[in-house]
Write a protein that holds these residues in place. Structure first.
Motif, PDB file in Angstrom:
ATOM      1  N   GLU A  89       0.738  -1.241  -0.099  1.00 26.95           N
ATOM      2  CA  GLU A  89       0.021  -0.078  -0.013  1.00 26.95           C
ATOM      3  C   GLU A  89       0.998   1.331  -0.161  1.00 26.95           C
ATOM      4  O   GLU A  89       0.371   2.357   0.348  1.00 26.95           O
ATOM      5  N   GLY A  90       1.963   1.167  -0.426  1.00 28.63           N
ATOM      6  CA  GLY A  90       2.816   2.301  -0.654  1.00 28.63           C
ATOM      7  C   GLY A  90       3.835   2.737   0.519  1.00 28.63           C
ATOM      8  O   GLY A  90       4.580   3.793   0.440  1.00 28.63           O
ATOM      9  N   LEU A  91       4.109   2.053   1.800  1.00 24.52           N
ATOM     10  CA  LEU A  91       4.798   2.158   2.721  1.00 24.52           C
ATOM     11  C   LEU A  91       6.378   1.968   2.233  1.00 24.52           C
ATOM     12  O   LEU A  91       6.610   1.173   1.322  1.00 24.52           O
ATOM     13  N   THR A  92       7.255   2.878   2.771  1.00 25.27           N
ATOM     14  CA  THR A  92       8.637   2.692   2.435  1.00 25.27           C
ATOM     15  C   THR A  92       9.161   1.598   3.525  1.00 25.27           C
ATOM     16  O   THR A  92       8.605   1.240   4.612  1.00 25.27           O
ATOM     17  N   LEU A  93      10.341   0.893   3.227  1.00 23.68           N
ATOM     18  CA  LEU A  93      10.815   0.025   4.101  1.00 23.68           C
ATOM     19  C   LEU A  93      11.121   0.997   5.662  1.00 23.68           C
ATOM     20  O   LEU A  93      10.788   0.059   6.511  1.00 23.68           O
ATOM     21  N   GLU A  94      11.582   2.028   5.477  1.00 22.90           N
ATOM     22  CA  GLU A  94      11.809   2.735   6.554  1.00 22.90           C
ATOM     23  C   GLU A  94      10.499   2.985   7.523  1.00 22.90           C
ATOM     24  O   GLU A  94      10.319   2.964   8.641  1.00 22.90           O
ATOM     25  N   ASP A  95       9.320   3.333   6.622  1.00 21.77           N
ATOM     26  CA  ASP A  95       8.162   3.491   7.273  1.00 21.77           C
ATOM     27  C   ASP A  95       7.551   2.459   8.147  1.00 21.77           C
ATOM     28  O   ASP A  95       6.985   2.469   9.114  1.00 21.77           O
ATOM     29  N   VAL A  96       7.936   1.046   7.469  1.00 19.85           N
ATOM     30  CA  VAL A  96       7.564  -0.393   7.985  1.00 19.85           C
ATOM     31  C   VAL A  96       8.212  -0.484   9.316  1.00 19.85           C
ATOM     32  O   VAL A  96       7.748  -0.525  10.355  1.00 19.85           O
ATOM     33  N   ILE A  97       9.583  -0.100   9.366  1.00 17.14           N
ATOM     34  CA  ILE A  97      10.436  -0.492  10.484  1.00 17.14           C
ATOM     35  C   ILE A  97      10.091   0.603  11.630  1.00 17.14           C
ATOM     36  O   ILE A  97       9.973   0.216  13.026  1.00 17.14           O
ATOM     37  N   GLU A  98       9.749   1.733  11.402  1.00 15.15           N
ATOM     38  CA  GLU A  98       9.512   2.783  12.444  1.00 15.15           C
ATOM     39  C   GLU A  98       8.133   2.586  13.017  1.00 15.15           C
ATOM     40  O   GLU A  98       7.997   2.724  14.217  1.00 15.15           O
ATOM     41  N   ALA A  99       7.253   2.159  12.311  1.00 13.66           N
ATOM     42  CA  ALA A  99       5.893   1.860  12.698  1.00 13.66           C
ATOM     43  C   ALA A  99       5.947   0.442  13.507  1.00 13.66           C
ATOM     44  O   ALA A  99       5.214   0.523  14.818  1.00 13.66           O
ATOM     45  N   VAL A 100       6.628  -0.530  13.323  1.00 10.64           N
ATOM     46  CA  VAL A 100       6.863  -1.716  14.169  1.00 10.64           C
ATOM     47  C   VAL A 100       7.645  -1.299  15.265  1.00 10.64           C
ATOM     48  O   VAL A 100       7.239  -1.568  16.573  1.00 10.64           O
ATOM     49  N   ASN A 101       8.858  -0.493  15.419  1.00 15.74           N
ATOM     50  CA  ASN A 101       9.546  -0.023  16.217  1.00 15.74           C
ATOM     51  C   ASN A 101       8.557   0.811  17.368  1.00 15.74           C
ATOM     52  O   ASN A 101       8.473   0.471  18.645  1.00 15.74           O
ATOM     53  N   ALA A 102       7.764   1.468  16.950  1.00 17.75           N
ATOM     54  CA  ALA A 102       6.923   2.519  17.957  1.00 17.75           C
ATOM     55  C   ALA A 102       5.764   1.575  18.438  1.00 17.75           C
ATOM     56  O   ALA A 102       5.461   1.653  19.648  1.00 17.75           O
ATOM     57  N   GLY A 103       5.385   0.577  17.693  1.00 18.35           N
ATOM     58  CA  GLY A 103       4.476  -0.403  18.411  1.00 18.35           C
ATOM     59  C   GLY A 103       5.039  -1.158  19.295  1.00 18.35           C
ATOM     60  O   GLY A 103       4.237  -1.367  20.557  1.00 18.35           O
ATOM     61  N   PHE A 104       6.186  -1.719  19.202  1.00 14.81           N
ATOM     62  CA  PHE A 104       6.934  -2.414  20.423  1.00 14.81           C
ATOM     63  C   PHE A 104       7.047  -1.503  21.558  1.00 14.81           C
ATOM     64  O   PHE A 104       6.635  -1.916  22.783  1.00 14.81           O
ATOM     65  N   ARG A 105       7.387  -0.256  21.439  1.00 14.52           N
ATOM     66  CA  ARG A 105       7.582   0.648  22.490  1.00 14.52           C
ATOM     67  C   ARG A 105       5.944   0.871  23.229  1.00 14.52           C
ATOM     68  O   ARG A 105       5.993   1.031  24.662  1.00 14.52           O
ATOM     69  N   ASP A 106       5.009   1.044  22.499  1.00 13.42           N
ATOM     70  CA  ASP A 106       3.816   1.109  23.095  1.00 13.42           C
ATOM     71  C   ASP A 106       3.452  -0.056  23.765  1.00 13.42           C
ATOM     72  O   ASP A 106       2.899   0.138  24.824  1.00 13.42           O
ATOM     73  N   GLY A 107       3.526  -1.255  23.287  1.00 16.82           N
ATOM     74  CA  GLY A 107       3.265  -2.510  23.745  1.00 16.82           C
ATOM     75  C   GLY A 107       3.959  -2.604  25.147  1.00 16.82           C
ATOM     76  O   GLY A 107       3.408  -3.095  26.215  1.00 16.82           O
ATOM     77  N   GLU A 108       5.264  -2.468  25.216  1.00 18.67           N
ATOM     78  CA  GLU A 108       6.029  -2.516  26.331  1.00 18.67           C
ATOM     79  C   GLU A 108       5.687  -1.578  27.598  1.00 18.67           C
ATOM     80  O   GLU A 108       5.469  -1.969  28.494  1.00 18.67           O
ATOM     81  N   ALA A 109       5.212  -0.258  27.325  1.00 24.59           N
ATOM     82  CA  ALA A 109       4.677   0.605  28.292  1.00 24.59           C
ATOM     83  C   ALA A 109       3.266   0.145  28.850  1.00 24.59           C
ATOM     84  O   ALA A 109       3.202   0.132  30.036  1.00 24.59           O
ATOM     85  N   LYS A 110       2.307  -0.377  27.755  1.00 24.96           N
ATOM     86  CA  LYS A 110       1.203  -0.926  28.280  1.00 24.96           C
ATOM     87  C   LYS A 110       1.584  -2.153  29.217  1.00 24.96           C
ATOM     88  O   LYS A 110       0.781  -2.411  30.164  1.00 24.96           O
ATOM     89  N   ALA A 111       2.167  -3.063  28.681  1.00 21.91           N
ATOM     90  CA  ALA A 111       2.518  -4.415  29.572  1.00 21.91           C
ATOM     91  C   ALA A 111       3.179  -3.815  31.050  1.00 21.91           C
ATOM     92  O   ALA A 111       2.564  -4.423  31.895  1.00 21.91           O
ATOM     93  N   ALA A 112       4.068  -3.068  31.016  1.00 19.67           N
ATOM     94  CA  ALA A 112       4.688  -2.621  32.228  1.00 19.67           C
ATOM     95  C   ALA A 112       3.617  -1.972  33.244  1.00 19.67           C
ATOM     96  O   ALA A 112       3.390  -2.132  34.414  1.00 19.67           O
ATOM     97  N   ALA A 113       2.789  -1.058  32.713  1.00 20.25           N
ATOM     98  CA  ALA A 113       1.606  -0.630  33.173  1.00 20.25           C
ATOM     99  C   ALA A 113       0.592  -1.750  34.134  1.00 20.25           C
ATOM    100  O   ALA A 113      -0.264  -1.452  34.992  1.00 20.25           O
ATOM    101  N   GLU A 114       0.482  -2.912  33.198  1.00 26.28           N
ATOM    102  CA  GLU A 114      -0.179  -4.043  33.848  1.00 26.28           C
ATOM    103  C   GLU A 114       0.434  -4.810  34.922  1.00 26.28           C
ATOM    104  O   GLU A 114       0.020  -6.003  35.261  1.00 26.28           O
ATOM    105  N   GLY A 115       1.820  -4.512  35.121  1.00 23.75           N
ATOM    106  CA  GLY A 115       2.763  -5.362  35.979  1.00 23.75           C
ATOM    107  C   GLY A 115       3.514  -6.451  35.325  1.00 23.75           C
ATOM    108  O   GLY A 115       3.821  -7.421  36.227  1.00 23.75           O
ATOM    109  N   HIS A 116       3.618  -6.450  33.901  1.00 22.16           N
ATOM    110  CA  HIS A 116       4.235  -7.494  33.349  1.00 22.16           C
ATOM    111  C   HIS A 116       5.447  -6.721  32.337  1.00 22.16           C
ATOM    112  O   HIS A 116       5.141  -6.803  31.347  1.00 22.16           O
ATOM    113  N   PRO A 117       6.504  -6.352  32.922  1.00 21.40           N
ATOM    114  CA  PRO A 117       7.370  -5.596  32.157  1.00 21.40           C
ATOM    115  C   PRO A 117       8.062  -6.833  31.100  1.00 21.40           C
ATOM    116  O   PRO A 117       8.489  -7.855  31.333  1.00 21.40           O
TER     117      PRO A 117
END
Length: 385
Positions: A111-139
């Protein structure tokens, strides 16, 4: 040990495909948001069963079709972000404290993403998931492995991106896809570049194809780890017979690997080298049953390799397709292959030692998280090597 013990035991995961671990409900919602109408089911439980049954069908085309479905909804930055965030949260809820999630950026460009777009979206998602998991007591800490496809020609470009983003959440590089006909030596330029850059990489080898694939990955390409590596048993004999011949003869004896006298076992030169050099094996028992790389959990080579003190690690591969989790993989080995909590502690520390993050960070997770976690469950464990 109880199911809760298995879930609460700290785990380290090195081999998990991002596009193989989506929540069924997320697939349905993302398909609706992007206008994709090709799903085989539109109710979450029915879709989960379709993925499981397709992966177990014995049909390679049907198995591969499962990835067509997940990739179809992973072509936008929003979709990639959500999938990556939920991946981190799901792993953390299962007791995983460190994970390396791999994906091929080149498979998300429709759908037109660049390789860099893909990597940055996934990296941002992991950071978001880490923060939410830590808030639930599961770092949890999640890093990415950028994968290049063996049959394609983007491996050097992907390797360069793995180096470019290695301080932003990318831990290393991988190649995946069909082994037969696509040897790792086709990508020597990428591996030579990574070595020059002091970068880490693993190679899918020794799953569908045998010893030549493993030998090339190690000796020609210099892989730090082997993705799967289960076929290393092709270089192991029992009573002078090839391991696979012997295992066929005892397939009605589920305790055969546990009871085997190791004095009857002989290692070939390559198997001995892999063990001597402590080359980590990213083993995925349930997945190997689906691809016919093993007869059963009870007779899966991971138990023999563990007893022989190879650097084995336990992994999920594709959680959705194999209907699995790290806790489920551990539970199967406990109930069907005689593993103990000490064995699980050992493979967890193996995995953490083999992770593609700096030594002091690995050591901190081992000493401050993994060992205390097992001690709290009443399992101090023997010294590890």
């Amino acid at each position: 040990m109880t199911t809760d013990d298995l879930r609460h035991a700290p785990k380290a995961l090195l081999h998990d495909h991002l596009d193989g671990g989506l929540r069924p409900q997320t697939i349905i919602e993302l398909a609706d948001s992007v206008g994709y109408s090709g799903l085989p089911a539109t109710e979450a439980e029915a879709l989960r069963l379709w993925f499981r049954d397709s992966a177990n069908s014995g049909s390679l085309p049907r198995y591969l079709e499962t990835f067509d479905q997940t990739l179809a909804v992973m072509q936008t930055a929003e979709g990639l972000f959500r999938v990556a965030s939920e991946c981190a949260q799901d792993l953390a809820a299962d007791g995983v404290v460190y994970a390396e999630s791999r994906y091929a950026p080149e498979q998300h460009l429709v759908e037109g993403l660049t390789l860099e777009d893909v990597i940055e979206a996934v990296n941002a998602g992991f950071r978001d998931g880490e923060a939410k998991a830590a808030a639930e007591g599961h770092p949890i800490r999640v890093t990415a492995l950028l994968t290049a496809m063996r049959h394609a020609a983007k491996s050097t470009e992907i390797a360069e991106l793995a180096v470019r983003y290695r301080d932003e959440g990318v831990a290393g590089f991988d190649i995946a896809g069909a082994e037969a006909g696509y040897p790792p030596t086709r990508h020597l330029d990428a591996f030579e570049y990574l070595r020059r850059e002091n970068a880490h990489f693993t190679i899918h080898a020794g799953e569908a194809f045998g010893l030549p694939s493993i030998w090339e990955a190690i000796q020609w390409c210099g892989a730090d780890r082997l993705g799967h590596g289960v076929r290393i048993v092709d270089d192991i004999a029992v009573d002078g017979r090839p391991f696979n011949d012997w295992i066929e003869s005892v397939q009605d004896e589920p305790g055969a690997l546990v009871e085997l006298d190791l004095g009857r076992v002989t290692l070939g030169r390559l198997a001995a080298y892999v063990r001597d050099m402590r080359i980590p094996l990213e083993m995925c028992p349930s997945s190997n049953l689906q691809t016919s790389a093993a007869l059963s959990i009870a007779l899966h080579p991971i138990t023999l390799l563990k007893r022989l003190r190879f650097r084995v690690t336990l992994n999920t591969d594709n959680r959705l397709m194999s209907d699995t989790s790290m806790s489920k993989e551990a539970g199967l080995l406990v109930t069907e292959a005689g593993w103990t909590m000490e064995d699980l502690r050992w493979v967890t520390i193996n995995a953490m030692k083999s992770a593609f993050i700096p030594f002091d960070e690995r050591l901190a997770l081992i000493d401050d998280v993994i060992k205390p976690g097992y001690a709290a469950l009443g399992h101090e464990g023997p010294p590890t090597t």
